[in-house]
Design a protein around this motif. Structure first.
Motif, PDB file in Angstrom:
ATOM      1  N   GLU B  85      49.416  38.657  39.218  1.00 47.63           N
ATOM      2  CA  GLU B  85      48.907  38.467  38.343  1.00 47.63           C
ATOM      3  C   GLU B  85      49.442  39.486  37.407  1.00 47.63           C
ATOM      4  O   GLU B  85      48.827  39.984  36.012  1.00 47.63           O
ATOM      5  N   LEU B  89      49.237  40.294  33.874  1.00 50.83           N
ATOM      6  CA  LEU B  89      48.126  40.986  33.407  1.00 50.83           C
ATOM      7  C   LEU B  89      48.884  41.947  32.307  1.00 50.83           C
ATOM      8  O   LEU B  89      48.340  42.638  31.563  1.00 50.83           O
ATOM      9  N   ASP B 101      36.029  35.071  30.664  1.00 48.21           N
ATOM     10  CA  ASP B 101      36.012  35.751  32.102  1.00 48.21           C
ATOM     11  C   ASP B 101      36.013  35.076  33.561  1.00 48.21           C
ATOM     12  O   ASP B 101      36.252  35.299  34.581  1.00 48.21           O
ATOM     13  N   LYS B 104      38.966  35.837  34.706  1.00 50.62           N
ATOM     14  CA  LYS B 104      39.362  36.936  35.574  1.00 50.62           C
ATOM     15  C   LYS B 104      38.352  36.816  36.438  1.00 50.62           C
ATOM     16  O   LYS B 104      38.648  37.319  37.690  1.00 50.62           O
ATOM     17  N   ARG B 107      40.792  34.462  39.142  1.00 51.66           N
ATOM     18  CA  ARG B 107      41.937  35.410  39.904  1.00 51.66           C
ATOM     19  C   ARG B 107      41.125  36.857  41.145  1.00 51.66           C
ATOM     20  O   ARG B 107      42.280  36.679  41.503  1.00 51.66           O
ATOM     21  N   THR B 108      39.808  37.955  40.261  1.00 50.70           N
ATOM     22  CA  THR B 108      39.266  38.406  40.911  1.00 50.70           C
ATOM     23  C   THR B 108      39.325  38.036  42.550  1.00 50.70           C
ATOM     24  O   THR B 108      39.879  37.895  43.671  1.00 50.70           O
ATOM     25  N   SER B 111      42.485  37.159  44.812  1.00 50.93           N
ATOM     26  CA  SER B 111      43.434  38.470  44.723  1.00 50.93           C
ATOM     27  C   SER B 111      42.687  38.549  45.943  1.00 50.93           C
ATOM     28  O   SER B 111      43.045  39.701  47.249  1.00 50.93           O
ATOM     29  N   ASN B 163      49.350  31.498  38.997  1.00 51.94           N
ATOM     30  CA  ASN B 163      48.470  32.271  38.214  1.00 51.94           C
ATOM     31  C   ASN B 163      49.590  32.231  37.006  1.00 51.94           C
ATOM     32  O   ASN B 163      50.953  32.023  36.691  1.00 51.94           O
ATOM     33  N   TYR B 244      41.314  46.360  36.964  1.00 53.02           N
ATOM     34  CA  TYR B 244      41.206  45.726  36.372  1.00 53.02           C
ATOM     35  C   TYR B 244      40.319  44.116  36.517  1.00 53.02           C
ATOM     36  O   TYR B 244      39.826  44.150  37.114  1.00 53.02           O
ATOM     37  N   SER B 245      40.744  42.657  35.880  1.00 50.63           N
ATOM     38  CA  SER B 245      40.240  41.817  35.954  1.00 50.63           C
ATOM     39  C   SER B 245      38.617  41.821  35.648  1.00 50.63           C
ATOM     40  O   SER B 245      37.934  43.007  35.172  1.00 50.63           O
TER      41      SER B 245
END
Ligand code: SF4
Ligand code: SF4
Lengths: 159, 374
Positions: B85, B89, B101, B104, B107-108, B111, B163, B244-245
């Motif tokens: 990521e 980014l 969105d 995002k 990805r969150t 993570s 990613n 971020y994200s």
């Protein structure tokens, strides 16, 4: 006096904390349903991998021994470590024009890092991942594979 | 010969130098520590690194941006997704692409799942370092559930490569949401068991409380980040300070402890697992609709310049620094890896403790060696 009481209290609390831990492990002893261990390799027959699992790169062929690879070489360009080598040849198509076609699509399994860039970027979706994961062989040369099958041809309608 | 022995001062004779690693089970990788001992007391340790140096930064200079991503997997293999990521980014920031969105949020969630599985493995191996083999089995059993989620959606278990610049490789699997919810339900029940098994254990307390104290000043001056830094009271959570994200749209606490000893580093990580579950729960039910990747040019070229992006991996702050000269390959890539910095504080906090504490302190720093060497 007070220190003796504290000392004893510490011992009792300490033993209690150990017993609490043992209760957790002990309780699993009586709950065999919580066992997660798989009996590999004896369960090999009904072991199903997820469809997206990246086992090795393959080139799917249909029943007429046709594939979709046009020999454009984009997968070779995108592969970060030179795993793929596309050897193309020129053929004369039915209407008499010269065309590029694939001769050999060489894939070195021993070098592949399974980044999926080749599968993602192939413009004609000729590549895919298979779910096979038992790759051990006795001879390293066996890891160099030719993905297009012998005598295979380009599928009709794929440019 | 006899004379030589006589010439050694008593002090030197008492110092005993041993080699720990590079193949030692509790260094969790190929880290070699040269340990000077006086009796059982550690006087000095000298880490020797480089046994798993693969030249990733140099390799990045000869490959394109999408290809860099699979190499970052292999740095900190327990935070693979977060490393990916970071590069994405950075590339997206340089190209000024707007990320929808949906990407995002995906990805969150990924993570945070990565963070949980990393802490689970850390808990497992930390317990094993201190002699509790049961922890190892329980930790790995629960981690397997997250790895299954990864395998189903990303195709890989540890080295996910999920990613890509502009989004993610594939859309989430239809089962994804259900599986994640099942996992959270399951793990909320299991995490208290971790506490009963290890956090409350009296032997564990004796071995971790007050051991390897790292003060706030030292944490800041050495640049120690992640749960290790936060256990000393250093507020360094990139997710909070530089969101971020999707981190700017959710509420979560930054876990801060003040003692800075091995025990608080342990508790900080356990608390982070709870917090990560809270974050996932806030997002999992409202993943917005939309594309899972923005269409990018087939050959990505960054405009000339320097770009920096930092993210919070499971071990601390990872910085990705890219210098581009406008070509399809970067001119220079530098990773500020959290483990390298966290290792630097090892010698400082271990001095004066027993050799058995060396293992406990090393475990609580949660080092991943391939990330140190790169
Ligand atoms: S597999 Fe796909 S990308 Fe590779 S040469 Fe064939 S058509 Fe081109
Ligand atoms: S998966 Fe990656 S490394 Fe493997 S052949 Fe494809 S592009 Fe090359």
């Amino acid at each position: 006096m007070r220190s003796i009481i504290n000392y004893l209290k510490e011992i009792i609390l300490g033993v209690w904390s150990l017993l609490k831990g043992m209760k957790v492990t002990g309780s699993y002893f009586f709950r065999p349903s919580t066992i997660v261990t798989q009996k590999y390799p004896s369960n090999r027959k009904d072991l199903v991998m997820f469809d997206r699992f990246k086992g090795e790169v393959v080139m799917p062929h249909n029943e007429k021994n046709e594939h979709k690879c046009t020999g454009c070489g984009i997968c070779e360009l995108n592969c970060p470590n030179g795993t793929i080598e596309v050897i193309s040849k020129t053929i004369i198509s039915e209407d008499g024009k010269k065309k590029r076609a694939i001769d050999k699509h060489i894939y070195r399994l021993g070098m592949c890092t399974f980044c999926a860039l080749c599968v993602k970027t192939c413009p004609s979706n000729a590549l895919a991942f298979s779910q096979k994961f038992e790759h051990a062989v006795f001879n390293r040369a066996l890891l160099i594979k030719t993905l297009n099958k012998p005598g295979s041809q380009l599928m009709k309608g794929v440019e | 010969m006899e004379e030589e022995v006589k010439n050694i001062t008593p002090d030197e004779r008492q110092e005993y130098v041993i080699n720990m690693g590079p193949q030692h089970p509790s260094t969790h990788g190929v880290l070699r520590l040269v340990v000077s001992l006086k009796g059982e007391i550690v006087k000095n340790i000298e880490p020797h690194i480089g046994y798993i140096h693969r030249g990733i930064e140099k390799m990045c200079e000869s490959i394109t941006y999408p290809q860099i991503i699979h190499l970052t997997d292999r740095m900190d293999y327990l935070s693979a997704h977060i490393n990916n990521e970071a590069v994405c980014l950075n590339v997206e920031k340089a190209l000024e692409v707007d990320i929808p969105d949906r990407i995002k949020v995906i990805r969150t969630i990924m993570s945070e799942l990565t963070r949980i599985q990393s802490h689970q493995l850390w808990w497992a191996s930390f317990g094993m370092d201190l002699g509790g083999l049961t922890c190892f089995f329980y930790g790995l059993r629960d981690r397997e559930k997250i790895l299954d989620i990864f395998e189903e959606t990303c195709g890989g278990r540890m080295l996910v490569s999920y990613n890509c610049p502009g989004g993610v490789m594939y859309d989430i699997h239809p089962n994804f949401q259900k599986r994640v919810k099942d996992f959270i339900k399951y793990f909320r029940k299991i995490l208290p068991e971790y506490d009963q098994l290890l956090s409350g254990n009296v032997i564990f307390h004796e071995r971790s409380k007050g051991i390897g104290k790292l003060s706030l000043e030292d944490a800041i001056s050495y640049g120690v980040t992640g749960p290790t830094g936060r256990a000393s009271g250093f507020s360094c959570d990139v997710r909070k300070h530089e969101p971020y994200s999707a981190y700017d749209r959710i509420t979560f606490k930054e876990i801060l402890h003040t003692e800075g000893d091995t025990y608080s580093r342990y508790i900080a990580r356990i608390d982070e697992m709870w917090e990560s579950m809270n974050i996932i729960e806030q997002l999992i039910d409202n993943i917005p609709e939309g594309p899972f990747a923005v269409k990018m040019k087939p050959i990505i070229k960054l405009p000339e310049g320097e770009y920096y992006q930092r993210v919070e991996t499971a071990r601390g702050e990872l910085g990705v620094y890219i210098i581009s000269d406008g070509n399809k390959n970067p001119y220079r890539v530098k990773f500020r890896s959290p483990n390298f910095v966290n290792l630097s504080v090892f010698n400082h906090i271990v001095k004066g403790f027993k050799i058995a504490d060396l293992v406990a302190i090393g475990g609580s720093l949660d080092l991943v060696i391939p990330d140190i060497d790169r």
